[in-house]
Design an enzyme around this catalytic site. Structure first.
Site, mmCIF file in Angstrom:
data_model
loop_
_atom_site.group_PDB
_atom_site.id
_atom_site.type_symbol
_atom_site.label_atom_id
_atom_site.label_comp_id
_atom_site.label_asym_id
_atom_site.label_seq_id
_atom_site.Cartn_x
_atom_site.Cartn_y
_atom_site.Cartn_z
ATOM 1 N N ASP A 25 0.843 -1.304 -0.185
ATOM 2 C CA ASP A 25 0.117 -0.051 0.015
ATOM 3 C C ASP A 25 0.984 1.384 -0.038
ATOM 4 O OD1 ASP A 25 -1.743 2.004 0.585
ATOM 5 O OD2 ASP A 25 -2.373 1.347 2.634
ATOM 6 N N LYS A 86 3.571 11.252 -3.530
ATOM 7 C CA LYS A 86 2.357 10.453 -4.226
ATOM 8 C C LYS A 86 1.715 11.538 -4.882
ATOM 9 C CE LYS A 86 -1.350 7.081 -3.556
ATOM 10 N NZ LYS A 86 -1.616 5.956 -2.672
ATOM 11 N N GLU A 182 -6.983 0.831 -4.557
ATOM 12 C CA GLU A 182 -6.818 0.545 -3.271
ATOM 13 C C GLU A 182 -8.374 -0.164 -2.588
ATOM 14 O OE1 GLU A 182 -5.639 4.415 -1.930
ATOM 15 O OE2 GLU A 182 -3.611 4.002 -2.913
ATOM 16 N N ASP A 204 -12.962 4.879 1.550
ATOM 17 C CA ASP A 204 -11.586 5.120 1.893
ATOM 18 C C ASP A 204 -11.255 6.476 1.943
ATOM 19 O OD1 ASP A 204 -8.911 4.943 1.878
ATOM 20 O OD2 ASP A 204 -8.402 3.698 0.331
#
Ligand code: ADP
Ligand code: MG
Length: 618
Positions: A25, A86, A182, A204
């Protein structure tokens, strides 16, 4: 939507052949790595016995630090510490706000440069350092070399961002078994595929991104029906709300980056504290700012952040709408990401869907655990078949005449997917065709995003409309697109892998989606107008070429009349009145009806001249 079965390489292997694989992850804030050990997905802890590694890199004078060590340097040497890398992956400098980062960022050539005392670095190599650190940690824990990894990305990552992530893995020496979304990984961790059937919402909310996925389960298989989200919404935004509350009464400007960082850390601590406690008190003194002494209650925090919470609920609504479902059709809601620990989030989601939430797996770990299970299957260690189906977030198509988009693959199609369509030439003798690949929901090219262009050359000259060109779009399981164009009579073909220039912010995807919902009517009209304009231009071109060849079949008055009508239509085409263009096209058609009939007769008699009665067949 048809269910696609993804066949997997490598069937079951013997126990002694167990091939080491991991799930990663790769988060904005934190990253985790997990592996299936003795049949159970397990998070691999680092030497500090903490399973969570901050996604931070410090480019120091002495060397490079990654993770916890780098996190400490955020305060001491913020200018050389890269956090939230990211957010930079697959982006251009113009897509981001450099003020969100403590390091100096540059760029402009489609990528971003990170200026450190160790020289200029890029986001991909920085991300690779995080991945490499995780890989080394896992090999130490597992006692062997890993054969590959499943890496997770937000559902809204576009091609460029996915490609950048794959590039980072390559640099880190990791064999990517697959990139998966994800939320999809979280669903696997909850073993939803083992349930009978139902529709699930995966909510999420991490540090910097928010993803919603709607999954449908049927006979032990599941399919992603829709995805939605906002890659610029996460726990960080809740930190900012607290930060504003902390600093609202200050008269002085925050003196330096270090103090700013301290206040940021304090704000996050307050936010996280409110997950357990009803109120949190601050009593701190900052050099150059003085004392901050106040108390934040959970209620106050709830009202300050209600805008953010509601935004996430609006995303659920949109995703349900895309999936053609209502809250009544939902059988369960999975909570993922550290920020879903916040009671305000749990309450809001529970209230909106109207049922208790699935939240008994650690929300920080659930994505990595699911990724590890999939990696294990892909490595061929089980007899399970993987039936994960992801979808493409935006429609893909090509530009056709009149700047109109012809959709080839509609949004939310399940992956992998290949779809094709036949096109033809627009002009007589046309030997080349530009294939312009675009992404988006709008009908006009200018409202969509351009992904790339290539030319199919060597089409044999034919009359307009005779050539048959098949354009095929293929999106692989990682969400990467390749486009092929083939002229069917000759078999000549041309293709591209679409690796778009880094640079579409997910915010743009969001905007593109939103504008498509609000502009459907407007688009229909624009499309109709564009189509009729193309028709009009084509008719004029045909008439002009006919006049050039066969003017002799008409008297001067007739020629003048046709030219007058051509002029009228040309004038109408320059404006944007559909009814007027329709009318003028009709008049021109009427004006040329006799001309067309005479040309037809003429060409028949031409074909007959010179032939004797014997060679003619009746
Ligand atoms: P990402 O996927 O973006 O890397 P994570 O899922 O690790 O993020 O979540 C990180 C976020 O979760 C941070 O914003 C952090 O403040 C928040 N978070 C972690 N624990 C708690 C808590 N107990 N209460 C509220 N927020 C929390
Ligand atoms: Mg996450």
């Amino acid at each position: 939507m048809a269910l696609l079965q993804i066949s997997e390489p490598g069937k079951g292997t013997l126990p002694h052949e167990h091939r080491l694989s991991v799930g990663i992850d790769l988060g904005t804030t934190n990253s985790l790595i997990a592996s299936v050990i003795s049949g159970k997905a397990t998070i691999l802890e680092d030497t500090s016995q903490t399973p969570i590694m901050p996604s931070i890199v410090h480019y120091g004078e002495q060397g490079i630090l990654v993770g916890h060590e780098a996190e400490k340097m955020q305060l001491l040497d913020p200018k050389n510490t890269v956090a939230s890398v990211k957010r930079l992956m697959g982006k251009d400098i113009k897509d981001i706000n450099p003020n969100d980062f403590t390091v100096q960022l540059g760029g402009g050539d489609g990528t971003i440069s990170i200026h450190t005392q160790q020289g200029i670095k890029n986001p991909v190599e920085t991300s690779a350092l995080i991945l490499k650190n995780l890989k080394e940690l896992s090999e130490k824990r597992l006692g062997g070399e890993i054969i590959g990894a499943v890496i997770t990305v937000p559902a809204y990552f576009d091609d460029a961002q996915r490609q950048a992530t794959k590039d980072a893995a390559k640099i880190a020496g990791i064999n990517v078994l697959r990139l998966i979304n994800e939320p999809t990984a979280a669903a696997v961790a909850y073993g939803l595929d083992k349930k009978v059937e139902g529709n699930f919402v995966i909510y999420d909310l991490g540090g910097g991104t928010f993803d919603i996925s709607i999954l449908r389960l049927e006979k032990g298989l599941f399919e992603v029906l829709a995805t939605h989200g906002d890659s610029a919404l996460g726990g960080d935004d809740f930190d900012h709300i607290v930060e504003q509350w902390v600093t609202e009464d200050l008269n002085a400007e925050i003196p330096d980056i270090k103090t700013k960082q301290l206040i940021k850390n304090l704000s996050r601590k307050i936010k996280e504290g409110l997950t357990e406690k009803d109120e949190i008190s601050v009593d701190e003194t900052f050099a150059g700012l003085g004392a901050i002494k106040k108390t934040l209650s959970r209620e106050k925090f709830a009202s300050l952040s209600a805008g953010l919470t509601n935004k996430t609920i609006a995303c659920i609504k949109q995703a349900l709408h895309d999936a053609n479902l209502t809250t009544n059709d939902i059988t369960g809601v999975v909570m993922v990401g550290g920020s879903t620990r916040m009671p305000i989030i749990q309450l809001a989601v529970e209230k909106f869907i109207g049922m208790p939430l699935l939240n008994n797996i650690n929300p920080d770990e659930v994505v990595a655990l699911g990724a590890a299970e999939q990696a294990n299957i892909l490595a061929g260690n089980t007899n399970d078949e993987l039936l994960l189906l992801d979808v493409i977030p935006l429609s893909l198509g090509i530009e056709t005449m009149g700047d109109i988009v012809e959709r080839i693959i509609p949004r939310n199609s399940t992956l992998p997917v290949a779809m094709g369509q036949e096109f033809t030439t627009y002009q007589d003798g046309q030997t080349g065709m530009v294939i312009h690949v675009v992404q988006g929901e709008r009908d006009l090219v200018k409202d969509c995003r351009s992904l790339g262009k290539f030319t199919l050359k060597g089409i044999p000259p034919m009359v307009a409309g005779a050539a048959k060109i098949r354009v095929t779009f293929q999106v692989d399981t990682d969400g990467l697109l390749s486009v092929k164009a083939k002229e069917l009579s000759t078999g000549i073909e041309s293709s591209i892998e679409v690796k778009p220039s880094y640079g579409l912010e997910d915010k743009h995807i969001q905007q593109m989606l939103e504008s498509s919902f609000s502009s459907a009517e407007e688009d229909k009209e624009s499309r109709a107008l564009a189509e009729i304009k193309v028709d009009g231009k084509q008719i004029i071109a045909m008439i002009e070429s006919a006049l050039e060849q066969d003017k002799n079949l008409l008297n001067q008055d007739e020629v003048n009349h046709i030219y007058a009508m051509v002029h009228e239509l040309t004038k109408a085409l320059a404006a944007s009145d559909r009814a007027l263009i329709e009318e003028k096209t009709k008049l021109l058609n009427e004006a040329t009806a006799t001309f067309a009939a005479r040309r037809m007769d003429n060409s028949i008699s031409k074909a007959l001249t010179g032939k004797t009665i014997n060679t003619l067949e009746f």
